[in-house]
Design a protein around this motif. Sequence first.
Motif, PDB file in Angstrom:
ATOM      1  N   LEU A  25       0.833  -1.206   0.000  1.00  0.00           N
ATOM      2  CA  LEU A  25       0.000   0.000   0.000  1.00  0.00           C
ATOM      3  C   LEU A  25       0.866   1.254   0.000  1.00  0.00           C
ATOM      4  CD1 LEU A  25      -3.089  -0.513   2.317  1.00  0.00           C
ATOM      5  CD2 LEU A  25      -3.034   0.170  -0.085  1.00  0.00           C
ATOM      6  N   THR A  26       1.974   1.229   0.789  1.00  0.00           N
ATOM      7  CA  THR A  26       2.865   2.378   0.832  1.00  0.00           C
ATOM      8  C   THR A  26       3.517   2.579  -0.532  1.00  0.00           C
ATOM      9  OG1 THR A  26       3.372   1.570   3.037  1.00  0.00           O
ATOM     10  CG2 THR A  26       4.705   3.424   2.247  1.00  0.00           C
ATOM     11  N   SER A  27       4.012   1.462  -1.134  1.00  0.00           N
ATOM     12  CA  SER A  27       4.755   1.615  -2.397  1.00  0.00           C
ATOM     13  C   SER A  27       3.864   2.081  -3.532  1.00  0.00           C
ATOM     14  CB  SER A  27       5.458   0.313  -2.762  1.00  0.00           C
ATOM     15  OG  SER A  27       4.483  -0.648  -3.105  1.00  0.00           O
ATOM     16  N   CYS A  28       2.564   1.769  -3.441  1.00  0.00           N
ATOM     17  CA  CYS A  28       1.704   2.205  -4.571  1.00  0.00           C
ATOM     18  C   CYS A  28       0.896   3.452  -4.216  1.00  0.00           C
ATOM     19  CB  CYS A  28       0.801   1.083  -5.034  1.00  0.00           C
ATOM     20  SG  CYS A  28      -0.644   0.815  -3.999  1.00  0.00           S
ATOM     21  N   ASP A  29       1.325   4.148  -3.178  1.00  0.00           N
ATOM     22  CA  ASP A  29       0.675   5.400  -2.761  1.00  0.00           C
ATOM     23  C   ASP A  29      -0.809   5.201  -2.486  1.00  0.00           C
ATOM     24  OD1 ASP A  29       2.861   6.996  -2.758  1.00  0.00           O
ATOM     25  OD2 ASP A  29       2.679   7.536  -4.886  1.00  0.00           O
ATOM     26  N   GLY A  30      -1.145   4.130  -1.764  1.00  0.00           N
ATOM     27  CA  GLY A  30      -2.550   3.886  -1.386  1.00  0.00           C
ATOM     28  C   GLY A  30      -3.457   3.720  -2.581  1.00  0.00           C
ATOM     29  N   CYS A  31      -2.991   2.952  -3.564  1.00  0.00           N
ATOM     30  CA  CYS A  31      -3.753   2.801  -4.812  1.00  0.00           C
ATOM     31  C   CYS A  31      -5.057   2.036  -4.643  1.00  0.00           C
ATOM     32  CB  CYS A  31      -2.887   2.132  -5.863  1.00  0.00           C
ATOM     33  SG  CYS A  31      -2.239   0.545  -5.295  1.00  0.00           S
ATOM     34  N   ALA A  32      -5.271   1.406  -3.485  1.00  0.00           N
ATOM     35  CA  ALA A  32      -6.501   0.600  -3.324  1.00  0.00           C
ATOM     36  C   ALA A  32      -6.951   0.639  -1.870  1.00  0.00           C
ATOM     37  CB  ALA A  32      -6.231  -0.843  -3.715  1.00  0.00           C
ATOM     38  N   THR A  33      -8.236   0.285  -1.674  1.00  0.00           N
ATOM     39  CA  THR A  33      -8.709   0.112  -0.301  1.00  0.00           C
ATOM     40  C   THR A  33      -8.550  -1.379  -0.001  1.00  0.00           C
ATOM     41  OG1 THR A  33     -10.362   1.765  -0.779  1.00  0.00           O
ATOM     42  CG2 THR A  33     -10.706   0.437   1.217  1.00  0.00           C
ATOM     43  N   ILE A  34      -7.796  -1.677   1.028  1.00  0.00           N
ATOM     44  CA  ILE A  34      -7.582  -3.101   1.322  1.00  0.00           C
ATOM     45  C   ILE A  34      -8.143  -3.440   2.701  1.00  0.00           C
ATOM     46  CG2 ILE A  34      -5.911  -4.976   1.546  1.00  0.00           C
ATOM     47  CD1 ILE A  34      -4.119  -3.633  -0.403  1.00  0.00           C
ATOM     48  N   ARG A  35      -9.099  -4.411   2.714  1.00  0.00           N
ATOM     49  CA  ARG A  35      -9.626  -4.902   3.998  1.00  0.00           C
ATOM     50  C   ARG A  35      -8.878  -6.169   4.348  1.00  0.00           C
ATOM     51  NH1 ARG A  35     -15.349  -4.816   2.588  1.00  0.00           N
ATOM     52  NH2 ARG A  35     -15.402  -6.990   3.250  1.00  0.00           N
ATOM     53  N   GLU A  36      -8.401  -6.210   5.606  1.00  0.00           N
ATOM     54  CA  GLU A  36      -7.622  -7.399   5.987  1.00  0.00           C
ATOM     55  C   GLU A  36      -8.392  -8.208   7.021  1.00  0.00           C
ATOM     56  OE1 GLU A  36      -3.211  -6.261   6.345  1.00  0.00           O
ATOM     57  OE2 GLU A  36      -4.268  -4.348   6.169  1.00  0.00           O
ATOM     58  N   GLU A  37      -8.532  -9.486   6.777  1.00  0.00           N
ATOM     59  CA  GLU A  37      -9.242 -10.358   7.723  1.00  0.00           C
ATOM     60  C   GLU A  37      -8.338 -11.533   8.058  1.00  0.00           C
ATOM     61  OE1 GLU A  37     -12.728 -11.446   5.520  1.00  0.00           O
ATOM     62  OE2 GLU A  37     -13.482  -9.381   5.474  1.00  0.00           O
ATOM     63  N   TYR A  38      -7.683 -11.426   9.213  1.00  0.00           N
ATOM     64  CA  TYR A  38      -6.714 -12.475   9.570  1.00  0.00           C
ATOM     65  C   TYR A  38      -7.364 -13.509  10.473  1.00  0.00           C
ATOM     66  CZ  TYR A  38      -3.467  -9.460   7.270  1.00  0.00           C
ATOM     67  OH  TYR A  38      -2.843  -8.711   6.308  1.00  0.00           O
ATOM     68  N   LYS A  39      -7.424 -14.741  10.019  1.00  0.00           N
ATOM     69  CA  LYS A  39      -8.079 -15.781  10.822  1.00  0.00           C
ATOM     70  C   LYS A  39      -7.147 -16.964  11.067  1.00  0.00           C
ATOM     71  CE  LYS A  39     -12.384 -14.538   8.650  1.00  0.00           C
ATOM     72  NZ  LYS A  39     -12.884 -14.791   7.321  1.00  0.00           N
ATOM     73  N   ALA A  40      -5.810 -16.672  11.028  1.00  0.00           N
ATOM     74  CA  ALA A  40      -4.872 -17.764  11.325  1.00  0.00           C
ATOM     75  C   ALA A  40      -3.847 -17.274  12.342  1.00  0.00           C
ATOM     76  CB  ALA A  40      -4.189 -18.231  10.052  1.00  0.00           C
ATOM     77  N   PRO A  41      -4.334 -16.696  13.473  1.00  0.00           N
ATOM     78  CA  PRO A  41      -3.384 -16.116  14.414  1.00  0.00           C
ATOM     79  C   PRO A  41      -2.421 -17.179  14.966  1.00  0.00           C
ATOM     80  CG  PRO A  41      -5.570 -16.278  15.392  1.00  0.00           C
ATOM     81  CD  PRO A  41      -5.711 -16.672  13.973  1.00  0.00           C
ATOM     82  N   GLY A  42      -1.161 -16.787  15.006  1.00  0.00           N
ATOM     83  CA  GLY A  42      -0.152 -17.675  15.596  1.00  0.00           C
ATOM     84  C   GLY A  42       0.261 -18.831  14.700  1.00  0.00           C
ATOM     85  N   THR A  43      -0.310 -18.915  13.488  1.00  0.00           N
ATOM     86  CA  THR A  43       0.056 -20.037  12.601  1.00  0.00           C
ATOM     87  C   THR A  43       1.443 -19.806  12.015  1.00  0.00           C
ATOM     88  OG1 THR A  43      -2.242 -20.304  12.016  1.00  0.00           O
ATOM     89  CG2 THR A  43      -0.647 -21.323  10.536  1.00  0.00           C
ATOM     90  N   LEU A  44       2.279 -20.842  12.152  1.00  0.00           N
ATOM     91  CA  LEU A  44       3.637 -20.729  11.608  1.00  0.00           C
ATOM     92  C   LEU A  44       3.727 -21.520  10.307  1.00  0.00           C
ATOM     93  CD1 LEU A  44       5.773 -21.265  14.844  1.00  0.00           C
ATOM     94  CD2 LEU A  44       5.176 -19.104  13.746  1.00  0.00           C
ATOM     95  N   VAL A  45       4.272 -20.883   9.279  1.00  0.00           N
ATOM     96  CA  VAL A  45       4.495 -21.625   8.022  1.00  0.00           C
ATOM     97  C   VAL A  45       5.949 -21.427   7.589  1.00  0.00           C
ATOM     98  CG1 VAL A  45       2.250 -21.803   6.881  1.00  0.00           C
ATOM     99  CG2 VAL A  45       3.513 -19.674   6.770  1.00  0.00           C
ATOM    100  N   ALA A  46       6.469 -22.489   6.951  1.00  0.00           N
ATOM    101  CA  ALA A  46       7.851 -22.394   6.470  1.00  0.00           C
ATOM    102  C   ALA A  46       7.818 -21.905   5.033  1.00  0.00           C
ATOM    103  CB  ALA A  46       8.516 -23.759   6.553  1.00  0.00           C
TER     104      ALA A  46
END
Length: 451
Positions: free
Chosen positions: A319-340
């Motif tokens: 978002l910073t690099s594209c000067d806020g070119c879009a509205t982005i809604r974030e929905e995180y539903k994997a708290p604490g999940t670790l992936v390699a």
Amino acid sequence: MKHRLIIIFPMLALLVFFAVQGFMIISIWKQEKENTLMRYESLTREATSVLLRAKKFNGFEKAMDITDKFAGLVVEEKLPELSRKADTANLKEKVLSQTYAILQKNEVLSSFINEYIKKKGYSTDYKSFIWISYLSLLSEKGQFIIADTVPDKDKIKKTIIVVNTYKEEHNNFVIEYSFLVDLTEINSLVFRKAFFSILLITFSVLIVVLIFWLTLRNLMEERRLSGLKSDFINNMTHELKTPLSTITVAGRTLEKPQINTDPDKVLETAKMISKQSVNLNQLINTILEVSLLERTEFELDRHKVNADELTHQIVSSYLTSCDGCATIREEYKAPGTLVAVDIVYFTTMINNLLANAVKYCDKDPVIIVSTGVADNEFQVSITDNGIGIPHEHIDHIFDKFYRVPHGNIHKIKGLGLGLYYVKRIATAHGGDVSVSSRPDRGSTFKIRIPI
Ligand code: ADP
């Protein structure tokens, strides 16, 4: 035209091949039919001569004796009564059918032939019968003809074998009759014999069709790829030309003496050159990366990271690099999940999807980034409100160089490599990427990575 010929000639060759194979099957069938008829002809004739040689009779002796008695009775009792014509015809018919019945009931040739053929190991799928061509009763007044017919050879069924014809004169009658065999089941007999040859021919036809189909498919695929490649070269030329021409114009501007007196203008031009150089560099890197991907397998530098946190960081910096070119809604539903994951590649993947969500949108882009865990996999979905992807292109968008034709393909810049790259990275992580989309409503790309 050349491509069409490449397809038409093998097609013609295939048709000729089919015709030849069809002709071969018909010839084999005809030949086998003839052989079968000949085989049964010689078998039945052999049987009749064996019977004659061994037992000294032809199998009709008893039938002839009975017919003689019957004929005697008719001569004695019925012939003198005959006055009207209608009666004559009636009598002839009755005598003929009675003679047939006597012959059929009392002959032993058919059962002997049956046994003989069975012993020789052949099928007895046929019907045998007797045909009387001449019959006359002998009276004191002379001959009273009951039947006298010459067979019409053209009308005799092709499956009928005339085993033998007998001419006999007895006390009360003269007869000429034939013993016939009708191979009613000849087609199944022939099929059993020719089965292996027909199977081989069918098999070879199937193999040729399969090889033809595979070759044709490869040819089509090659044609498609060469089309994609030339599209790619056109796009790449276009993409490279834009920053290059900007840099050329900027260079010429800097050469002008009057610009030296305007430090702001110099700075602005220099910035433009540097921005376009970065663009150029990025383009060249993408191409290099993809050609590198082609040559070697991915070498991932995987680290266990908090998946939700990493995704959030990537979204924020995008978002910073594209000067806020879009509205982005974030929905995180994997708290604490670790992936390699390989952080660089994972970032590229998300960035490519976000960039496409913005690029292929004809209104203010609204993007939903959501994560979750299912089936032991970390999932991240990127849903946009863009132009969507027509159904017929969905299967191809992850192909190398593939771009959905949007009328003027140059209107939205791209090389057709972004999604190809996403797919390669996802699969290199042991996961995958999928898409669902509705034209004019938007698309959802879902990446899955095993935990
Ligand atoms: P590029 O964007 O360089 O053309 P990509 O591989 O990223 O190449 O995408 C391939 C094609 O898939 C694009 O040409 C575009 O038509 C379609 N596409 C990708 N992402 C989206 C999206 N979010 N919405 C609609 N179409 C998309």
